[in-house]
Design a protein around this motif. Structure first.
Motif, PDB file in Angstrom:
ATOM      1  N   GLY A 207       0.812  -1.215   0.000  1.00  0.00           N
ATOM      2  CA  GLY A 207       0.000   0.000   0.000  1.00  0.00           C
ATOM      3  C   GLY A 207       0.843   1.261   0.000  1.00  0.00           C
ATOM      4  O   GLY A 207       0.356   2.324  -0.359  1.00  0.00           O
ATOM      5  N   ASP A 208       2.110   1.160   0.405  1.00  0.00           N
ATOM      6  CA  ASP A 208       2.996   2.318   0.347  1.00  0.00           C
ATOM      7  C   ASP A 208       3.442   2.528  -1.098  1.00  0.00           C
ATOM      8  O   ASP A 208       3.614   1.562  -1.843  1.00  0.00           O
ATOM      9  CB  ASP A 208       4.238   2.109   1.222  1.00  0.00           C
ATOM     10  CG  ASP A 208       3.924   2.105   2.710  1.00  0.00           C
ATOM     11  OD1 ASP A 208       2.800   2.498   3.070  1.00  0.00           O
ATOM     12  OD2 ASP A 208       4.800   1.695   3.497  1.00  0.00           O
ATOM     13  N   PRO A 209       3.661   3.804  -1.505  1.00  0.00           N
ATOM     14  CA  PRO A 209       4.152   4.036  -2.866  1.00  0.00           C
ATOM     15  C   PRO A 209       5.519   3.384  -3.071  1.00  0.00           C
ATOM     16  O   PRO A 209       6.382   3.446  -2.205  1.00  0.00           O
ATOM     17  CB  PRO A 209       4.267   5.567  -2.956  1.00  0.00           C
ATOM     18  CG  PRO A 209       3.553   6.109  -1.766  1.00  0.00           C
ATOM     19  CD  PRO A 209       3.443   5.022  -0.763  1.00  0.00           C
ATOM     20  N   GLY A 210       5.679   2.706  -4.188  1.00  0.00           N
ATOM     21  CA  GLY A 210       6.954   2.070  -4.519  1.00  0.00           C
ATOM     22  C   GLY A 210       7.139   0.692  -3.920  1.00  0.00           C
ATOM     23  O   GLY A 210       8.226   0.124  -4.008  1.00  0.00           O
ATOM     24  N   PHE A 211       6.115   0.117  -3.300  1.00  0.00           N
ATOM     25  CA  PHE A 211       6.213  -1.232  -2.716  1.00  0.00           C
ATOM     26  C   PHE A 211       6.575  -2.223  -3.815  1.00  0.00           C
ATOM     27  O   PHE A 211       5.935  -2.280  -4.856  1.00  0.00           O
ATOM     28  CB  PHE A 211       4.885  -1.611  -2.055  1.00  0.00           C
ATOM     29  CG  PHE A 211       4.873  -2.987  -1.454  1.00  0.00           C
ATOM     30  CD1 PHE A 211       5.637  -3.276  -0.333  1.00  0.00           C
ATOM     31  CD2 PHE A 211       4.099  -3.996  -2.004  1.00  0.00           C
ATOM     32  CE1 PHE A 211       5.624  -4.538   0.239  1.00  0.00           C
ATOM     33  CE2 PHE A 211       4.071  -5.254  -1.440  1.00  0.00           C
ATOM     34  CZ  PHE A 211       4.830  -5.529  -0.317  1.00  0.00           C
ATOM     35  N   GLU A 212       7.630  -2.999  -3.591  1.00  0.00           N
ATOM     36  CA  GLU A 212       8.146  -3.901  -4.613  1.00  0.00           C
ATOM     37  C   GLU A 212       7.800  -5.361  -4.364  1.00  0.00           C
ATOM     38  O   GLU A 212       8.322  -6.235  -5.026  1.00  0.00           O
ATOM     39  CB  GLU A 212       9.661  -3.740  -4.710  1.00  0.00           C
ATOM     40  CG  GLU A 212      10.083  -2.367  -5.150  1.00  0.00           C
ATOM     41  CD  GLU A 212      11.571  -2.169  -5.098  1.00  0.00           C
ATOM     42  OE1 GLU A 212      12.304  -3.099  -4.686  1.00  0.00           O
ATOM     43  OE2 GLU A 212      12.021  -1.074  -5.465  1.00  0.00           O
ATOM     44  N   GLY A 213       6.949  -5.650  -3.403  1.00  0.00           N
ATOM     45  CA  GLY A 213       6.569  -7.033  -3.105  1.00  0.00           C
ATOM     46  C   GLY A 213       7.232  -7.514  -1.828  1.00  0.00           C
ATOM     47  O   GLY A 213       8.252  -6.992  -1.386  1.00  0.00           O
ATOM     48  N   ALA A 214       6.632  -8.533  -1.257  1.00  0.00           N
ATOM     49  CA  ALA A 214       7.109  -9.074   0.017  1.00  0.00           C
ATOM     50  C   ALA A 214       8.524  -9.614  -0.124  1.00  0.00           C
ATOM     51  O   ALA A 214       8.892 -10.168  -1.145  1.00  0.00           O
ATOM     52  CB  ALA A 214       6.177 -10.168   0.509  1.00  0.00           C
ATOM     53  N   SER A 215       9.302  -9.440   0.932  1.00  0.00           N
ATOM     54  CA  SER A 215      10.684  -9.914   0.964  1.00  0.00           C
ATOM     55  C   SER A 215      10.816 -10.968   2.058  1.00  0.00           C
ATOM     56  O   SER A 215      10.205 -10.846   3.125  1.00  0.00           O
ATOM     57  CB  SER A 215      11.619  -8.748   1.264  1.00  0.00           C
ATOM     58  OG  SER A 215      12.918  -9.208   1.535  1.00  0.00           O
ATOM     59  N   LEU A 216      11.612 -11.988   1.805  1.00  0.00           N
ATOM     60  CA  LEU A 216      11.797 -13.049   2.800  1.00  0.00           C
ATOM     61  C   LEU A 216      12.396 -12.534   4.092  1.00  0.00           C
ATOM     62  O   LEU A 216      12.118 -13.046   5.160  1.00  0.00           O
ATOM     63  CB  LEU A 216      12.672 -14.160   2.228  1.00  0.00           C
ATOM     64  CG  LEU A 216      12.017 -15.010   1.150  1.00  0.00           C
ATOM     65  CD1 LEU A 216      13.027 -15.983   0.571  1.00  0.00           C
ATOM     66  CD2 LEU A 216      10.828 -15.750   1.698  1.00  0.00           C
ATOM     67  N   GLY A 217      13.208 -11.506   4.021  1.00  0.00           N
ATOM     68  CA  GLY A 217      13.829 -10.952   5.219  1.00  0.00           C
ATOM     69  C   GLY A 217      13.080  -9.771   5.799  1.00  0.00           C
ATOM     70  O   GLY A 217      13.526  -9.176   6.769  1.00  0.00           O
ATOM     71  N   GLY A 218      11.923  -9.437   5.218  1.00  0.00           N
ATOM     72  CA  GLY A 218      11.169  -8.273   5.678  1.00  0.00           C
ATOM     73  C   GLY A 218      10.436  -8.511   6.982  1.00  0.00           C
ATOM     74  O   GLY A 218      10.348  -9.636   7.479  1.00  0.00           O
TER      75      GLY A 218
END
Length: 177
Positions: free
Chosen positions: A79-90
């Motif tokens: 939902g944030d601008p520029g979100f690039e997709g879920a990351s395994l380390g996120g």
């Protein structure tokens, strides 16, 4: 210890098996496997939610919907601008009713309050025991790249809150292609 009491002067070799070393080895192996299995499970890199043919469900309004994702590599949430997709380390991100972002404590508290309200509205726990169809469920929609630790944390928190049934939402197969 074995003592041979008898005459004859002939000594026979003892044919009994000493099981103590065998038991020791088996206990060590058990401990190794108890430690190794969770580590092996955590090394699973991706949780692929299956794409399956599905039919329209008759969801109850009371069912709780959760979306589980993580931040991207830059720390941005969905939902944030520029979100690039879920990351395994996120960091884990859980959305209550697919809208409200919550942390683990808030998820537990909100899920408990919601279930408590439903139980009171139904007429108490006895009414739910008499009619199990009234018991709400939790449906989790997990991002394909969300690590299992995030999904498992959501499951743990809603089960602690009292929800007995947790299911997953998958992506339906496109019937036209």
């Amino acid at each position: 210890m074995a003592i041979s009491m008898g005459g004859g002067g002939e000594e026979k070799p003892m044919s009994d098996i000493n099981t103590t070393p065998l038991v020791d080895v088996m206990l060590v192996l058990l401990i190794i496997f108890l430690i190794a299995v969770p580590v092996a499970i955590q090394t699973i890199q991706k949780l692929h939610i299956p794409i399956m043919a599905s039919q329209e469900s008759k969801d109850k309004v009371e069912n709780l919907l959760l979306t589980v994702s993580t931040t991207d590599d830059a720390g941005r949430s969905a939902g944030d601008p520029g979100f690039e997709g879920a990351s395994l380390g996120g960091e884990c991100r859980i959305y209550f009713n697919n809208i409200t972002p919550v942390d683990s404590v808030e998820l537990r508290d909100m899920a408990f309050k919601r279930l408590d309200d439903i139980v009171k509205r139904a007429g108490g726990p006895e009414a739910l025991v008499a009619n199990p169809e009234l018991v709400p469920q939790v449906h989790i929609r997990g991002d394909v790249n969300a690590p299992w630790r995030c999904i498992a944390g959501a499951i743990y928190n809603v089960q602690i809150s009292g929800y007995p049934t947790v299911g997953f939402i998958s992506n339906p197969v496109d019937p036209n292609g």
